[in-house]
Design an enzyme around this catalytic site. Structure first.
Site, PDB file in Angstrom:
ATOM      1  N   ARG A 121       2.337  -0.181 -12.465  1.00  0.00           N
ATOM      2  CA  ARG A 121       2.670  -0.436 -11.080  1.00  0.00           C
ATOM      3  C   ARG A 121       3.233   0.752 -10.033  1.00  0.00           C
ATOM      4  O   ARG A 121       3.830   0.430  -9.330  1.00  0.00           O
ATOM      5  CB  ARG A 121       3.883  -1.326 -11.326  1.00  0.00           C
ATOM      6  N   LYS A 143      -4.387   6.437   1.786  1.00  0.00           N
ATOM      7  CA  LYS A 143      -5.614   5.603   1.538  1.00  0.00           C
ATOM      8  C   LYS A 143      -6.200   5.924   0.514  1.00  0.00           C
ATOM      9  O   LYS A 143      -6.640   6.951   0.365  1.00  0.00           O
ATOM     10  CB  LYS A 143      -6.590   5.349   2.934  1.00  0.00           C
ATOM     11  N   GLU A 185     -16.113  15.248  10.501  1.00  0.00           N
ATOM     12  CA  GLU A 185     -14.875  14.459  10.521  1.00  0.00           C
ATOM     13  C   GLU A 185     -13.973  15.379  11.435  1.00  0.00           C
ATOM     14  O   GLU A 185     -13.005  15.025  12.113  1.00  0.00           O
ATOM     15  CB  GLU A 185     -14.203  14.504   9.210  1.00  0.00           C
ATOM     16  N   LYS A 227      -3.441  14.340  12.182  1.00  0.00           N
ATOM     17  CA  LYS A 227      -3.530  13.200  11.031  1.00  0.00           C
ATOM     18  C   LYS A 227      -2.071  12.735  10.863  1.00  0.00           C
ATOM     19  O   LYS A 227      -1.558  11.341  10.765  1.00  0.00           O
ATOM     20  CB  LYS A 227      -4.441  13.297   9.908  1.00  0.00           C
ATOM     21  N   GLU A 237      -2.018   1.113   9.118  1.00  0.00           N
ATOM     22  CA  GLU A 237      -2.940   0.694  10.109  1.00  0.00           C
ATOM     23  C   GLU A 237      -3.137  -0.438  10.796  1.00  0.00           C
ATOM     24  O   GLU A 237      -3.766  -1.453  10.683  1.00  0.00           O
ATOM     25  CB  GLU A 237      -4.386   1.002   9.383  1.00  0.00           C
ATOM     26  N   ARG A 241      -3.458   3.989  14.111  1.00  0.00           N
ATOM     27  CA  ARG A 241      -4.137   4.693  12.743  1.00  0.00           C
ATOM     28  C   ARG A 241      -5.606   4.181  13.104  1.00  0.00           C
ATOM     29  O   ARG A 241      -6.291   4.896  12.414  1.00  0.00           O
ATOM     30  CB  ARG A 241      -3.609   4.350  11.530  1.00  0.00           C
ATOM     31  N   ASN A 245     -10.677   5.559  12.727  1.00  0.00           N
ATOM     32  CA  ASN A 245     -12.247   4.788  12.096  1.00  0.00           C
ATOM     33  C   ASN A 245     -13.137   5.184  13.018  1.00  0.00           C
ATOM     34  O   ASN A 245     -13.975   4.461  13.008  1.00  0.00           O
ATOM     35  CB  ASN A 245     -11.561   3.433  11.921  1.00  0.00           C
ATOM     36  N   HIS A 248     -16.683   4.777  12.080  1.00  0.00           N
ATOM     37  CA  HIS A 248     -16.650   4.457  10.794  1.00  0.00           C
ATOM     38  C   HIS A 248     -17.223   3.242  10.389  1.00  0.00           C
ATOM     39  O   HIS A 248     -17.361   2.735   9.231  1.00  0.00           O
ATOM     40  CB  HIS A 248     -15.139   4.629   9.994  1.00  0.00           C
ATOM     41  N   HIS A 252     -19.589   3.214   7.598  1.00  0.00           N
ATOM     42  CA  HIS A 252     -19.267   2.583   6.329  1.00  0.00           C
ATOM     43  C   HIS A 252     -20.455   1.520   6.147  1.00  0.00           C
ATOM     44  O   HIS A 252     -21.119   1.181   4.941  1.00  0.00           O
ATOM     45  CB  HIS A 252     -18.227   1.865   6.489  1.00  0.00           C
ATOM     46  N   HIS A 265     -20.758  11.043   3.016  1.00  0.00           N
ATOM     47  CA  HIS A 265     -19.979  10.252   3.705  1.00  0.00           C
ATOM     48  C   HIS A 265     -19.969  10.731   5.300  1.00  0.00           C
ATOM     49  O   HIS A 265     -19.904  10.035   6.450  1.00  0.00           O
ATOM     50  CB  HIS A 265     -18.513  10.167   3.205  1.00  0.00           C
TER      51      HIS A 265
HETATM   52  P1  NAD Z   1     -17.214  14.022  -2.695  1.00  0.00           P
HETATM   53  O1  NAD Z   1     -15.882  13.940  -3.202  1.00  0.00           O
HETATM   54  O2  NAD Z   1     -18.356  13.229  -3.273  1.00  0.00           O
HETATM   55  O3  NAD Z   1     -17.414  15.733  -2.790  1.00  0.00           O
HETATM   56  C1  NAD Z   1     -18.912  16.083  -2.257  1.00  0.00           C
HETATM   57  C2  NAD Z   1     -19.326  16.787  -3.390  1.00  0.00           C
HETATM   58  O4  NAD Z   1     -18.957  18.256  -3.474  1.00  0.00           O
HETATM   59  C3  NAD Z   1     -19.242  16.345  -5.000  1.00  0.00           C
HETATM   60  O5  NAD Z   1     -20.685  16.750  -5.397  1.00  0.00           O
HETATM   61  C4  NAD Z   1     -18.399  17.116  -5.578  1.00  0.00           C
HETATM   62  O6  NAD Z   1     -18.395  17.202  -7.039  1.00  0.00           O
HETATM   63  C5  NAD Z   1     -18.714  18.668  -4.800  1.00  0.00           C
HETATM   64  N1  NAD Z   1     -17.413  19.469  -4.524  1.00  0.00           N
HETATM   65  C6  NAD Z   1     -16.153  19.181  -4.259  1.00  0.00           C
HETATM   66  N2  NAD Z   1     -15.461  20.320  -4.187  1.00  0.00           N
HETATM   67  C7  NAD Z   1     -16.412  21.433  -4.351  1.00  0.00           C
HETATM   68  C8  NAD Z   1     -16.363  22.981  -4.133  1.00  0.00           C
HETATM   69  N3  NAD Z   1     -15.095  23.357  -3.780  1.00  0.00           N
HETATM   70  N4  NAD Z   1     -17.361  23.693  -4.280  1.00  0.00           N
HETATM   71  C9  NAD Z   1     -18.630  22.941  -4.632  1.00  0.00           C
HETATM   72  N5  NAD Z   1     -18.751  21.614  -4.789  1.00  0.00           N
HETATM   73  C10 NAD Z   1     -17.684  20.857  -4.679  1.00  0.00           C
HETATM   74  O7  NAD Z   1     -17.230  13.781  -1.044  1.00  0.00           O
HETATM   75  P2  NAD Z   1     -16.025  14.257   0.058  1.00  0.00           P
HETATM   76  O8  NAD Z   1     -17.085  14.333   1.389  1.00  0.00           O
HETATM   77  O9  NAD Z   1     -15.112  15.055  -0.328  1.00  0.00           O
HETATM   78  O10 NAD Z   1     -15.479  12.682   0.191  1.00  0.00           O
HETATM   79  C11 NAD Z   1     -16.093  11.597   0.534  1.00  0.00           C
HETATM   80  C12 NAD Z   1     -15.004  10.302   0.123  1.00  0.00           C
HETATM   81  O11 NAD Z   1     -13.864  10.196   0.872  1.00  0.00           O
HETATM   82  C13 NAD Z   1     -15.926   8.696   0.420  1.00  0.00           C
HETATM   83  O12 NAD Z   1     -15.779   8.078  -0.531  1.00  0.00           O
HETATM   84  C14 NAD Z   1     -14.982   8.693   1.658  1.00  0.00           C
HETATM   85  O13 NAD Z   1     -14.858   7.240   1.790  1.00  0.00           O
HETATM   86  C15 NAD Z   1     -13.692   9.058   1.390  1.00  0.00           C
HETATM   87  N6  NAD Z   1     -12.824   9.393   2.534  1.00  0.00           N
HETATM   88  C16 NAD Z   1     -11.553   8.786   2.055  1.00  0.00           C
HETATM   89  C17 NAD Z   1     -10.574   8.890   3.380  1.00  0.00           C
HETATM   90  C18 NAD Z   1      -9.196   8.427   3.270  1.00  0.00           C
HETATM   91  O14 NAD Z   1      -8.659   8.426   4.186  1.00  0.00           O
HETATM   92  N7  NAD Z   1      -8.720   8.128   1.909  1.00  0.00           N
HETATM   93  C19 NAD Z   1     -10.901   9.513   4.391  1.00  0.00           C
HETATM   94  C20 NAD Z   1     -12.247  10.171   4.620  1.00  0.00           C
HETATM   95  C21 NAD Z   1     -13.035  10.004   3.381  1.00  0.00           C
HETATM   96  N1  GLY Z   2      -9.703   8.149   7.081  1.00  0.00           N
HETATM   97  C1  GLY Z   2      -9.201   7.061   7.959  1.00  0.00           C
HETATM   98  C2  GLY Z   2      -7.828   7.182   7.835  1.00  0.00           C
HETATM   99  O1  GLY Z   2      -7.187   7.767   6.820  1.00  0.00           O
HETATM  100  O2  GLY Z   2      -6.973   6.099   8.353  1.00  0.00           O
END
Ligand code: NAD
Ligand code: GLY
Length: 365
Positions: A121, A143, A185, A227, A237, A241, A245, A248, A252, A265
């Protein structure tokens, strides 16, 4: 080192941004009272790059750290991976004081955060983001969640980390394509709420792309400040917030329509921002010179892969399942200028299809 505060009453936390912070983790965690029993969630690539030495340093300083390696990539951001982590935590007798540390990109951070939100939990977690996307966006704001095969981020929870520690040096190993994904981004922040920052990006984009020292720290800090400000006003949101998006809803949908493979992404969001910019112009919110200026900046970040193989109907279908839908209505974040947003609902499918088709042409021209 820079510090940005996310003000959320009892759930407030700091974001630390600086070069070389990973090596200081034991001191930083000590000063923030992070529990000594740590589970480090990462993937094999990132663990080999940074996790091994982090674990060793922490272990030398009385931390009891266990790594949990998850498979790499968006297609593993699902409940199966979460289930595997639960199993491991239970078998290792993790308890409510155990802390999860997410070391990696947004995929790792979103999964680890969701496990932290739900295991027993709720247990504490910290974010140690290593991609530009995760440093400017996903590690901040709480998030957390995973994808369902029918839609992006369909299962999740709001759960704030205790600390975000951003070592900008980790970006030196990031493939160029992933860095570029994060820059989309970054541009988004300028577009939705900060004209001055957008102008700064227009002027300094080449230096930022080269990773010129100091600039990255400034850019990441500015994104985190923006942010943090938004989150502090609207954690879950309900209103403000939603501007985060921008791009997005289309983005998405593109990720879901391509089964979370083939595009990053950030690239999907870039396509989404181009379409949302087109839509803003079609609705009369943007004049053509502002539209062109925005498109130019997005396209200057770098080449986007072709998505001609993705049928427009697939995008429209996926958008109907968007989790932010209210009844039959999907509310879009549009622009009425650089740094100014407007929410628009009830947009006809024909207009969405047209904006999408035209956005794809922008990339080819
Ligand atoms: P990811 O986590 O898949 O990383 C991209 C690639 O880079 C992977 O292959 C990883 O292994 C590699 N990598 C990571 N750090 C590295 C480094 N320093 N050197 C070499 N390789 C490295 O992708 P991302 O772009 O970081 O994140 C995308 C994800 O984040 C999506 O799922 C998206 O929905 C999510 N996201 C969430 C939020 C939120 O608010 N929670 C906001 C934006 C994106
Ligand atoms: N990436 C969108 C949010 O954090 O609200």
């Amino acid at each position: 080192m820079k510090t940005v505060r996310v003000n959320l009453g009892k759930r407030s936390y700091n974001i630390l941004i600086g070069a070389g912070l990973l090596d200081q983790s034991h001191e930083i965690f000590g000063s923030y009272g992070i529990h000594k029993r740590l589970f480090l969630i990462s993937n094999a690539r990132v663990f080999e790059l940074f996790g091994q030495s982090l674990l060793q340093k922490l272990s030398e300083n009385d931390y009891q750290v266990t790594e949990i390696l998850i498979p790499e990539g968006e297609k593993h951001k699902n409940l199966q991976t979460v289930e595997n982590i639960y199993t491991y935590l239970i078998s290792e007798r993790a308890d409510r004081s155990s802390t999860l540390a997410a070391l990696g990109g947004g995929v790792t951070g979103d999964i680890a955060g969701f496990v932290a939100a739900t295991f027993l939990r709720g247990i504490p977690y910290i974010q140690i983001p290593t991609t530009l996307v995760s440093q400017v966006d996903s590690s901040v704001g709480g998030k957390t969640g995973v994808n369902h095969h029918l839609g992006k981020n369909m299962i999740g929870a709001f759960c704030q980390p205790r600390l975000v520690s951003i070592d900008t040096n980790t970006l030196s190993t990031l493939p160029q394509r992933e860095f570029q994904s994060g820059l989309y981004e970054v541009v988004k922040y300028g577009l939705i709420c900060d004209l001055e920052f957008f102008e700064y990006l227009e002027t300094h984009l080449e230096s930022i792309k080269k990773g010129t020292s100091g600039i990255l720290e400034d850019v990441i800090s500015r994104c985190c400040e923006l942010k943090a400000e938004i989150i502090s006003h609207d954690e879950t949101e309900q209103n403000l917030r939603r501007i985060l998006n921008f791009g997005h809803t289309f983005g998405h949908a593109l990720e879901a329509a391509t089964e979370f493979q083939g595009l990053t992404h950030g690239e999907a969001v870039a396509y989404g921002m181009l379409a949302a910019t087109r839509l803003s112009f079609m609705k009369g919110y943007l004049d053509s010179s502002t539209r062109e200026r925005i498109i130019r900046c997005i396209c200057r970040v770098g080449d986007l892969p072709s998505i001609d193989y993705v049928p427009t109907e697939g995008i429209l279908e996926a958008m109907k399942r968007d989790k932010k839908r209210q009844g039959h209505q999907v509310v879009f974040v549009l622009l009425k200028g650089i740094g100014k947003t407007i929410f628009a609902g009830e947009i006809e499918e024909r207009a969405l299809a047209q904006a999408w088709e035209e956005a794809k042409l922008e990339v080819r021209s």
